[in-house]
Write a protein that holds these residues in place. Structure first.
Motif, mmCIF file in Angstrom:
data_model
loop_
_atom_site.group_PDB
_atom_site.id
_atom_site.type_symbol
_atom_site.label_atom_id
_atom_site.label_comp_id
_atom_site.label_asym_id
_atom_site.label_seq_id
_atom_site.Cartn_x
_atom_site.Cartn_y
_atom_site.Cartn_z
ATOM 1 N N ASP A 75 0.828 -1.210 0.000
ATOM 2 C CA ASP A 75 0.000 0.000 0.000
ATOM 3 C C ASP A 75 0.859 1.255 0.000
ATOM 4 O OD1 ASP A 75 -2.315 -1.509 -0.031
ATOM 5 O OD2 ASP A 75 -2.741 -1.262 2.109
ATOM 6 N N ALA A 76 1.921 1.247 0.804
ATOM 7 C CA ALA A 76 2.815 2.406 0.858
ATOM 8 C C ALA A 76 3.494 2.614 -0.490
ATOM 9 C CB ALA A 76 3.856 2.228 1.965
ATOM 10 N N ALA A 77 3.899 1.512 -1.130
ATOM 11 C CA ALA A 77 4.531 1.619 -2.448
ATOM 12 C C ALA A 77 3.538 2.155 -3.470
ATOM 13 C CB ALA A 77 5.072 0.259 -2.887
ATOM 14 N N ALA A 78 2.288 1.697 -3.401
ATOM 15 C CA ALA A 78 1.265 2.172 -4.327
ATOM 16 C C ALA A 78 0.981 3.659 -4.108
ATOM 17 C CB ALA A 78 -0.014 1.354 -4.171
ATOM 18 N N GLU A 79 0.930 4.081 -2.848
ATOM 19 C CA GLU A 79 0.716 5.505 -2.555
ATOM 20 C C GLU A 79 1.854 6.346 -3.119
ATOM 21 O OE1 GLU A 79 0.058 6.219 1.611
ATOM 22 O OE2 GLU A 79 -1.531 4.716 1.701
ATOM 23 N N ASP A 80 3.078 5.868 -2.948
ATOM 24 C CA ASP A 80 4.236 6.592 -3.471
ATOM 25 C C ASP A 80 4.174 6.654 -4.995
ATOM 26 O OD1 ASP A 80 6.679 8.014 -2.962
ATOM 27 O OD2 ASP A 80 7.737 6.271 -3.766
ATOM 28 N N ASP A 81 3.787 5.549 -5.622
ATOM 29 C CA ASP A 81 3.667 5.519 -7.073
ATOM 30 C C ASP A 81 2.597 6.509 -7.544
ATOM 31 O OD1 ASP A 81 4.433 4.324 -9.640
ATOM 32 O OD2 ASP A 81 2.352 3.619 -9.661
ATOM 33 N N ASN A 82 1.464 6.569 -6.854
ATOM 34 C CA ASN A 82 0.414 7.527 -7.210
ATOM 35 C C ASN A 82 0.927 8.958 -7.125
ATOM 36 O OD1 ASN A 82 -1.628 5.698 -7.800
ATOM 37 N ND2 ASN A 82 -2.335 5.597 -5.693
ATOM 38 N N ARG A 83 1.700 9.242 -6.073
ATOM 39 C CA ARG A 83 2.272 10.586 -5.929
ATOM 40 C C ARG A 83 3.203 10.889 -7.098
ATOM 41 N NH1 ARG A 83 7.031 12.080 -4.786
ATOM 42 N NH2 ARG A 83 7.678 10.046 -4.007
ATOM 43 N N ILE A 84 4.022 9.915 -7.454
ATOM 44 C CA ILE A 84 4.962 10.109 -8.559
ATOM 45 C C ILE A 84 4.209 10.346 -9.862
ATOM 46 C CG2 ILE A 84 6.689 8.915 -9.983
ATOM 47 C CD1 ILE A 84 7.587 7.554 -7.303
ATOM 48 N N LEU A 85 3.161 9.575 -10.101
ATOM 49 C CA LEU A 85 2.366 9.751 -11.320
ATOM 50 C C LEU A 85 1.715 11.128 -11.358
ATOM 51 C CD1 LEU A 85 0.700 6.233 -11.652
ATOM 52 C CD2 LEU A 85 2.510 7.204 -13.082
ATOM 53 N N ARG A 86 1.190 11.586 -10.212
ATOM 54 C CA ARG A 86 0.582 12.925 -10.152
ATOM 55 C C ARG A 86 1.620 14.002 -10.458
ATOM 56 N NH1 ARG A 86 -1.684 11.016 -5.484
ATOM 57 N NH2 ARG A 86 -0.262 12.240 -4.224
#
Length: 93
Positions: A75-86
């Motif tokens: 979940d933390a990795a997915a949140e970080d990935d979402n931030r990077i994509l944004r």
């Protein structure tokens, strides 16, 4: 940091060099791959546990099962990935 890649007919993807370099991934790196909230999450398995220190935030005295820990890390990795994509999308505007 993030980049686009394409999956082959065999289900393989290439991790872009900027991502490999940033994470210091080398040939032979093994990954734990999971589906989380409609996303593919790949976690390098050769990372030291101390590299993940602080990623799971728990109240004092509370413990988690291995499955709960894996889910928290994913979940933390997915949140970080979402931030990077944004952030990437904002830079491309």
């Amino acid at each position: 940091m993030g980049a686009f890649t394409t999956m082959t007919s065999k289900g393989q993807i290439t991790i872009p060099s900027e991502v490999r370099d940033a994470l210091k991934l080398e040939p032979g790196t093994r990954f734990y791959v999971a589906a989380r909230n409609g996303q593919v999450v790949a976690i390098p398995k050769n990372k030291n546990l101390m590299d993940l220190a602080g990623i799971v935030k728990l109240p004092p005295g509370l413990s988690l099962s291995l499955e709960d820990m894996e889910e928290s890390v994913a979940d933390a990795a997915a949140e970080d990935d979402n931030r990077i994509l944004r952030e990437t999308a904002e830079r491309l505007k």
